[in-house]
Design a protein around this motif. Structure first.
Motif, short mmCIF file in Angstrom:
data_model
loop_
_atom_site.label_atom_id
_atom_site.label_comp_id
_atom_site.label_asym_id
_atom_site.label_seq_id
_atom_site.Cartn_x
_atom_site.Cartn_y
_atom_site.Cartn_z
N ASN B 94 0.78 -1.40 0.09
CA ASN B 94 0.14 0.03 0.10
C ASN B 94 0.79 1.49 -0.16
O ASN B 94 0.38 2.40 0.08
N TYR B 136 3.56 1.98 -7.66
CA TYR B 136 3.33 1.04 -6.48
C TYR B 136 3.97 -0.22 -6.98
O TYR B 136 4.26 -0.51 -8.03
N GLN C 128 4.31 -9.24 4.83
CA GLN C 128 4.02 -7.82 5.02
C GLN C 128 4.16 -7.39 6.41
O GLN C 128 4.87 -6.33 6.68
N ARG C 145 -0.24 0.96 10.03
CA ARG C 145 0.13 1.52 8.67
C ARG C 145 0.34 0.59 7.71
O ARG C 145 0.27 0.81 6.44
N ILE C 146 0.21 -0.58 7.83
CA ILE C 146 0.51 -1.68 6.78
C ILE C 146 -0.64 -2.53 6.77
O ILE C 146 -1.15 -2.92 5.39
N PRO C 149 -4.59 -0.87 6.21
CA PRO C 149 -4.93 -0.04 4.95
C PRO C 149 -4.97 -1.17 3.88
O PRO C 149 -5.76 -1.03 2.82
N GLN C 150 -4.42 -2.24 4.06
CA GLN C 150 -4.39 -3.27 2.89
C GLN C 150 -5.78 -4.09 3.21
O GLN C 150 -6.33 -4.41 2.19
N ALA C 226 -6.09 2.62 -4.15
CA ALA C 226 -5.23 3.21 -5.37
C ALA C 226 -3.76 2.37 -5.52
O ALA C 226 -3.86 2.22 -6.77
N PHE C 227 -3.37 1.57 -4.49
CA PHE C 227 -2.25 1.14 -4.74
C PHE C 227 -2.51 -0.23 -5.63
O PHE C 227 -1.46 -0.83 -6.10
N LYS C 228 -3.92 -0.64 -5.72
CA LYS C 228 -4.24 -1.94 -6.42
C LYS C 228 -4.39 -1.43 -7.84
O LYS C 228 -4.23 -2.06 -8.67
#
Lengths: 241, 250, 249
Positions: B94, B136, C128, C145-146, C149-150, C226-228
């Protein structure tokens, strides 16, 4: 405290009385399941066809049905639709309540079914159908023997959930006055002037609970049967790791 | 500067590390080799406390902990002295490439955002990815991801960098770029412990080789001696499987 | 055709004025569902013997019994429990139906949400967390933080469809006498037999609600995920290398 407070011992008897109405619940479920699947099939075919218009129509239908509470759909079609037809000069009063309900529940479930059919079909790798054609099968044979079984395996877990959902949905039929499980429960409560409401509803809850348990079992059996090839493949992969 | 004494670890009833000792000097590049299941990776993970060893002592730069009784606080303190590069990269999905590097600098090392950014950019430049700062991870190749992983590890300014089979998850054509980055890092004088199956590469960059089998160290020594004149039978049998002639014939 | 426009003009604002009640039930139930869902998901991870069985029974009750029946059971069960504890107290019978609606819907959805949360957490690769630990983050920092969010990105689409069905399920409150849009509509319709008009109005309101909420959630999904979906960061997260060195030259 009065002995009238709570009588769990009368629940078995209530269960027995309510379950007399199970045939109607079953008929409503099965009929709307069949009709709903047919409607869904049509929608899914439209949704998979290439012209944008048909796809848009299918999507619009799915969104519309998903956006309306089933209770409102019942009132809209059972009370509103005859009024509309009357305006056109057609008398709908001869149509059986149960027919209305089957159509309504079929419509209510068709959106989810259509979406499921579409996504399951798309989840089967394109190469599968092509491979079937490559070894000389007709498009029809390839679909029936190769693509469909695989799509079914993908769809089964969700399909089971939707059938349970439909089964529970039929409990709303009582608002038009049919005597299904829920309707019977309400009658029993009225006969006793509401004095045994908790026990009666608990009896109803127990019935739904037990029947859903049976449905879930059947679904699990079907899943194991239809996903055999996949699971072995997955296990093999895990073992290789 | 890093010493391990009597480290033991078992998973259930299966012993994985049977009380081994290891000592690494500052600036050493140590390659740990051996057959799969010999406990190499577990050793590395124990040093980073991703796995809790059952027994033993770990000393890094004068700070020493008993692995059996180590507290949470000590673990956090010891972890700051090491950094890990994972086999399957394990970039934070992320976070952007830059954020992957700055994350720990800001959160753990309490650096300012701009300071962390400067460090990250210079690290990413070293691994040749300054043009991917805002990308990303999902959209990077394996080799690029692993280079970010290396940059992330270096940015922590660790005393020791631990690399766990850094190239074994990569497609063959991407191994080269990653190895050359590691080669570059090794030359800069950072202490490294690297678990690897790339025998040629181990011979080339490591000054010390540790050969593990069955949870213990069978043989260790200076790289050249180890490959040219291995002493133990098990080592000879293991090395016979690799063709190292090319490298040492030069 | 007898479409009573006069009636529509009168009824529409009247029904619409009860929309806040429907929305209040929806949001209160959703908040309760999110909290209880998180709680149940965390309890499940602990694997405490008796608690685990209770959760399993509750989950199967929520799955198998129609929501309306659950609502009735709650309404008639709770006052009895209150009387059992405080025999003289009438408190149990004084609770308004809307409270039962919120609690029943909230707990029911909480049970489903706990499964969504559980699955979302399971879907996050162990690496992760390990990577976060290896760079020195604490458990809490890693979670915040990790992992979260995922996990949120995995959970959101399912939470969305569950929320949309919650909006519709609030109509069941009408059957137990809560004055929200459906029950107000039913009453108005019964007065003058204006069924078609009333239920078209109600359909419209529900459709607009689910359209709007669907849109909001989809935007949220895009943003959080967004990261995906995107190759690179944009907007606030875009990093530009400061140009100080070049200036010094």
């Amino acid at each position: 405290m009065s002995t009238d407070f709570f009588k769990p011992e009368i629940i078995p008897e209530l269960v027995w009385k309510i379950i007399q109405a199970f045939p109607l619940t079953l008929i409503l479920t099965v009929c709307s399941l069949i009709l709903g699947s047919l409607i869904a099939l049509g929608i899914a075919v439209l949704a998979l066809r290439s012209p944008k218009v048909t796809r848009g129509m299918a999507n619009g239908y799915i969104h519309f049905i998903r956006g309306i509470p089933t209770l409102i759909l019942i009132y809209l079609l059972y009370l509103g639709f005859p009024q509309f037809m009357k305006g056109l000069g057609v008398d709908m009063s001869g149509v059986d309540k149960r027919v209305y309900l089957v159509v309504i529940f079929a419509l209510a479930i068709s959106a989810n079914f259509a979406e499921l059919m579409r996504s399951s079909y798309l989840s089967v790798d394109k190469g599968q159908g092509e491979a079937a054609l490559a070894i000389g099968m007709t498009a029809r044979q390839g679909f029936k023997r190769i693509v469909l079984p695989q799509a079914l395996a993908v769809a089964l877990p969700s399909l089971g959930n939707y059938v349970i959902m439909l089964f529970k949905l039929t409990s709303l039929g009582f608002v038009v006055g049919v005597v299904d499980l829920m309707g019977k429960t309400r009658i029993l409560i009225n006969i006793t002037y509401g004095s045994r409401r908790l026990e009666t509803y608990l009896a109803l809850a127990i019935i739904y609970w037990a029947l859903c348990f049976v449905l879930e079992r059947i679904n699990k059996l079907l899943i194991t049967r239809y996903t055999r090839g996949r699971r072995e493949l997955a296990d093999g992969k895990a073992a290789a790791k | 500067m890093l010493t391990i004494t009597g480290i033991k670890k078992s998973f259930g009833k299966t012993p994985v590390l049977r009380g081994l000792d290891l000592s690494v000097d500052k600036g050493d590049v140590v390659a740990v080799i051996g057959p799969s299941g010999s406990g190499k990776t577990t050793l590395l993970r124990c040093i980073n406390f991703l796995e809790r060893a059952d027994e033993g002592r770990l000393t890094i730069c004068g700070q020493s902990v008993d692995l059996k009784t180590v507290t949470k606080k000590e673990i956090y303190r010891m972890r700051r002295k090491t950094a890990m590069v994972f086999q399957n990269y394990c970039l934070f999905n992320n976070k952007t490439v830059l954020e992957n590097v700055t994350e720990a600098l800001i959160i753990v090392h309490k650096k300012s955002k701009s300071e962390a950014g400067d460090i990250a950019v210079s690290m990413l430049r070293k691994v040749g990815l300054e043009d991917k700062l805002n990308a990303y991870p999902a959209f990077l190749s394996g080799g690029q991801q692993q280079r970010v992983g290396i940059a992330r590890a270096m940015a922590q300014c660790p005393d020791v960098i631990l690399l766990d089979e850094p190239t074994s998850a990569l497609d063959p054509e991407l191994v080269g770029e990653t190895l050359s980055v590691i080669r570059h890092v090794a030359k800069s004088g950072i202490t490294m412990i690297i678990v690897t199956h790339e025998m040629q590469f181990a011979a080339e960059i490591a000054n010390k080789i540790v050969f593990m089998d069955d949870g213990g160290i069978v043989e260790q020594g200076a790289s050249r001696d180890f490959f040219l004149s291995p002493k133990e039978d098990r080592t000879i049998a293991f090395l016979a499987r690799f063709n190292l002639g090319n490298y040492y014939s030069i | 055709m007898s479409f009573n426009l006069d009636y529509v003009q009168r009824a529409f604002p009247q029904i619409l004025s009860y929309l806040p009640v429907t929305l209040a039930i929806t949001f209160s139930a959703e908040i309760l569902a999110l909290l209880s869902g998180l709680g149940i998901a965390m309890l499940k991870r602990r694997k405490i013997p008796v608690v685990r069985q209770i959760i399993a029974v509750f989950a199967s009750y929520c799955r198998a019994v129609p929501t309306l029946v659950q609502l009735f059971v709650a309404i008639f069960l709770f006052p009895k429990i209150v009387t059992l504890i405080y025999p003289a107290d009438e408190f149990g019978t004084l609770i308004p139906g809307i409270v039962y609606a919120v609690i029943t819907l909230g707990m029911n959805h909480g049970s489903f949400i706990s499964e969504i949360f559980g699955a979302a957490f399971d879907s996050i690769d162990n690496g992760q967390t390990e990577a976060a630990y290896s760079v020195g983050m604490t458990k809490f920092q890693t979670l915040k933080r990790i992992v979260l969010p995922q996990a949120a990105v995995v959970a959101l689409p399912n939470l969305t469809s569950l929320f949309l069905s919650l909006v519709q399920e609030t109509s069941l409150a009408a059957i137990v006498g809560v004055r929200e849009i459906t029950s107000v509509g039913i009453n108005l319709a019964d007065l003058g037999y204006d069924f078609l008009e009333t239920y078209i109005i109600l359909t419209l309101i529900y459709e607009v609600c689910s359209f709007v909420f669907g849109r909001i959630f989809r935007t949220l999904e895009r943003r959080v995920g967004a990261f995906k979906y995107r190759a690179a960061a944009s907007g606030k997260r875009l990093y530009r290398i400061p140009v100080k060195e070049e200036n010094a030259q």
